[in-house]
Design an enzyme around this catalytic site. Structure first.
Site, PDB file in Angstrom:
ATOM      1  N   LYS A 178      -4.586   2.222  -3.302  1.00  0.00           N
ATOM      2  CA  LYS A 178      -5.898   2.514  -3.885  1.00  0.00           C
ATOM      3  C   LYS A 178      -6.105   4.002  -4.139  1.00  0.00           C
ATOM      4  CE  LYS A 178      -7.528  -0.364  -0.846  1.00  0.00           C
ATOM      5  NZ  LYS A 178      -8.422  -0.858   0.192  1.00  0.00           N
ATOM      6  N   ASP A 228       0.846  -1.190   0.000  1.00  0.00           N
ATOM      7  CA  ASP A 228       0.000   0.000   0.000  1.00  0.00           C
ATOM      8  C   ASP A 228       0.883   1.242   0.000  1.00  0.00           C
ATOM      9  OD1 ASP A 228      -2.370  -1.374   0.136  1.00  0.00           O
ATOM     10  OD2 ASP A 228      -2.466  -1.314   2.322  1.00  0.00           O
ATOM     11  N   MET A 287      -7.800   8.451   9.642  1.00  0.00           N
ATOM     12  CA  MET A 287      -8.596   8.778   8.451  1.00  0.00           C
ATOM     13  C   MET A 287      -9.634   9.851   8.757  1.00  0.00           C
ATOM     14  SD  MET A 287      -9.172   4.932   6.934  1.00  0.00           S
ATOM     15  CE  MET A 287      -9.394   4.156   8.526  1.00  0.00           C
TER      16      MET A 287
HETATM   17  C1  LIG Z   1      -6.254   2.979   6.380  1.00  0.00           C
HETATM   18  S1  LIG Z   1      -5.653   3.610   7.898  1.00  0.00           S
HETATM   19  C2  LIG Z   1      -4.428   2.425   8.234  1.00  0.00           C
HETATM   20  C3  LIG Z   1      -3.917   2.471   9.633  1.00  0.00           C
HETATM   21  C4  LIG Z   1      -2.742   1.530   9.849  1.00  0.00           C
HETATM   22  N1  LIG Z   1      -3.143   0.174   9.686  1.00  0.00           N
HETATM   23  C5  LIG Z   1      -2.088   1.727  11.204  1.00  0.00           C
HETATM   24  O1  LIG Z   1      -2.175   0.860  12.062  1.00  0.00           O
HETATM   25  O2  LIG Z   1      -1.453   2.784  11.389  1.00  0.00           O
HETATM   26  C6  LIG Z   1      -4.726   4.991   7.325  1.00  0.00           C
HETATM   27  C7  LIG Z   1      -4.694   6.130   8.349  1.00  0.00           C
HETATM   28  O3  LIG Z   1      -3.709   5.876   9.342  1.00  0.00           O
HETATM   29  C8  LIG Z   1      -3.116   7.088   9.747  1.00  0.00           C
HETATM   30  N2  LIG Z   1      -1.682   7.040   9.420  1.00  0.00           N
HETATM   31  C9  LIG Z   1      -1.029   6.041   8.796  1.00  0.00           C
HETATM   32  N3  LIG Z   1       0.300   6.320   8.709  1.00  0.00           N
HETATM   33  C10 LIG Z   1       0.464   7.520   9.288  1.00  0.00           C
HETATM   34  C11 LIG Z   1       1.598   8.350   9.535  1.00  0.00           C
HETATM   35  N4  LIG Z   1       2.835   8.003   9.140  1.00  0.00           N
HETATM   36  N5  LIG Z   1       1.403   9.528  10.163  1.00  0.00           N
HETATM   37  C12 LIG Z   1       0.186   9.887  10.592  1.00  0.00           C
HETATM   38  N6  LIG Z   1      -0.909   9.152  10.405  1.00  0.00           N
HETATM   39  C13 LIG Z   1      -0.783   7.986   9.759  1.00  0.00           C
HETATM   40  C14 LIG Z   1      -3.833   8.205   9.003  1.00  0.00           C
HETATM   41  O4  LIG Z   1      -4.914   8.634   9.812  1.00  0.00           O
HETATM   42  C15 LIG Z   1      -4.322   7.475   7.780  1.00  0.00           C
HETATM   43  O5  LIG Z   1      -5.422   8.111   7.188  1.00  0.00           O
END
Ligand SMILES: C[S@@+](CC[C@H](N)C(=O)[O-])C[C@H]1O[C@@H](n2cnc3c(N)ncnc32)[C@H](O)[C@@H]1O
Length: 239
Positions: free
Chosen positions: A54, A33, A165
Site C-alpha cells: 500500500k 506486502d 510503525m
Molecule cells: C504494519 S506493521 C506489521 C508488523 C508485522 N506484522 C510483524 O509482526 O512484524 C509494520 C511495522 O513493523 C515493523 N517492522 C516490520 N519489519 C521490520 C524489520 N525488518 N525491521 C524493523 N522493523 C520492522 C516496523 O515498525 C513497521 O513499521
C-alpha cells in the site's frame, strides 16, 4: 481451495517457518506486502505474484485487497497472502480472515516471527532480562483518530516498550512517555530493516529520540534493555 495467511518473518528468508516455506513453495498465487518481498524467491517460478504494497502510491486499499483475496479464494486456487512478520500482529490479518470466513472461503493462518521480537534480537537486545525488565508491551505508534494509545499508563507500567510503525511520531511518543513518568535518560534502540542487508541500529536516550534521524521501517525499543548489546541474531542476509 485455501487462502493461507502466511507470516514472512522480518525479512531474512532463513527466518520463515518450515511450514510457511512449504506452503509458499507450492502456491499458485502469492499476494504480498512490501515487507514480505525478501522471501518471494521461495515461490515457485510459475506462481502469479501480486504486489498489494500500500505504500507504493498505487490504488490498493485494505478493502480492495480483501475483495481480491475473496475472489481468488472462490476461484479454487491455493493462494498465499504473504505478510511481513506475523499476520496477526498489526498486520490486519484478522480482518482478512474475518472477510474470508464470512465469504465461505477456506482460510488458514501460518504464524511468522514478528519484528516485535526479532528486530530487538537482531540488535542483541533481549526484550525481558532479569533485573532490568520483566514485562514487554508491543504497541503501534501509528495513531488513528479515536484510537488513542494511553502512553501515560504505558509509561507507568514500566518494562520494555516495543513500538511498531512509530518512526513518524517518535517525537510525540517520547514526549508522552516522559510526561507519563519515564526518565529522559531511558535508553532506546531503533532497528531499521532488521535481518536484511540494510539493517541499521541506532541507540540513544529517550529525550533524544525525537531529534534522532531514523528511517522507516524500524522497530523502536524503549527501556533499560535497549542499552544491551548481547549475542545477536546473525542474519544470513545481513551478515
Ligand atoms: C504494519 S506493521 C506489521 C508488523 C508485522 N506484522 C510483524 O509482526 O512484524 C509494520 C511495522 O513493523 C515493523 N517492522 C516490520 N519489519 C521490520 C524489520 N525488518 N525491521 C524493523 N522493523 C520492522 C516496523 O515498525 C513497521 O513499521
Amino acid at each position: 481451495m485455501t487462502v493461507y495467511l502466511v507470516g514472512a518473518g522480518p525479512g531474512d528468508p532463513d527466518l520463515l517457518t518450515v511450514r510457511a516455506a512449504r506452503i509458499l513453495s507450492s502456491a499458485d498465487i502469492v499476494v504480498f506486502d512490501r515487507l514480505a518481498e525478501p522471501v518471494l524467491s521461495l515461490a515457485p517460478p510459475g506462481a502469479r505474484l501480486i504486489d498489494v504494497g500500500k505504500q507504493r502510491g498505487d490504488s490498493w486499499t485494505q478493502a480492495s485487497i480483501t475483495a481480491l483475496l475473496v475472489d481468488l479464494g472462490r476461484d479454487g486456487l491455493d493462494v498465499v497472502r504473504l505478510k511481513g512478520g506475523d499476520p496477526y500482529v498489526f498486520g490486519r490479518g484478522g480482518e482478512e480472515a474475518e472477510a474470508l470466513i464470512a465469504a465461505g472461503v477456506d482460510v488458514e493462518v501460518v504464524p511468522g516471527i514478528s519484528s516485535a521480537l526479532s528486530a530487538p534480537a537482531a540488535a542483541g537486545i533481549p526484550v525481558t532480562h532479569r533485573g532490568l525488565s520483566d514485562m514487554v508491551t508491543v504497541v503501534t505508534g501509528h495513531r488513528q483518530p479515536g484510537d488513542e494509545t494511553d502512553w501515560d499508563t504505558l509509561a507507568r507500567l514500566g518494562g520494555t516498550v516495543v513500538v511498531l510503525m512509530g518512526v513518524g511520531d517518535r517525537a510525540a511518543i517520547a514526549r508522552r512517555l516522559i510526561r507519563g513518568g519515564r526518565h529522559g535518560a531511558t535508553p532506546f534502540a531503533a532497528i531499521h530493516a532488521a535481518t536484511t542487508i540494510d539493517q541499521t541500529v541506532t541507540r540513544g536516550r529517550l529525550d533524544e529520540l525525537g531529534d534522532t534521524p531514523i528511517e522507516a521501517p524500524a522497530t523502536l525499543i524503549i527501556g533499560p534493555v535497549a542499552s544491551l548489546n548481547l549475542a545477536s541474531l546473525r542474519s544470513v542476509v545481513a551478515s
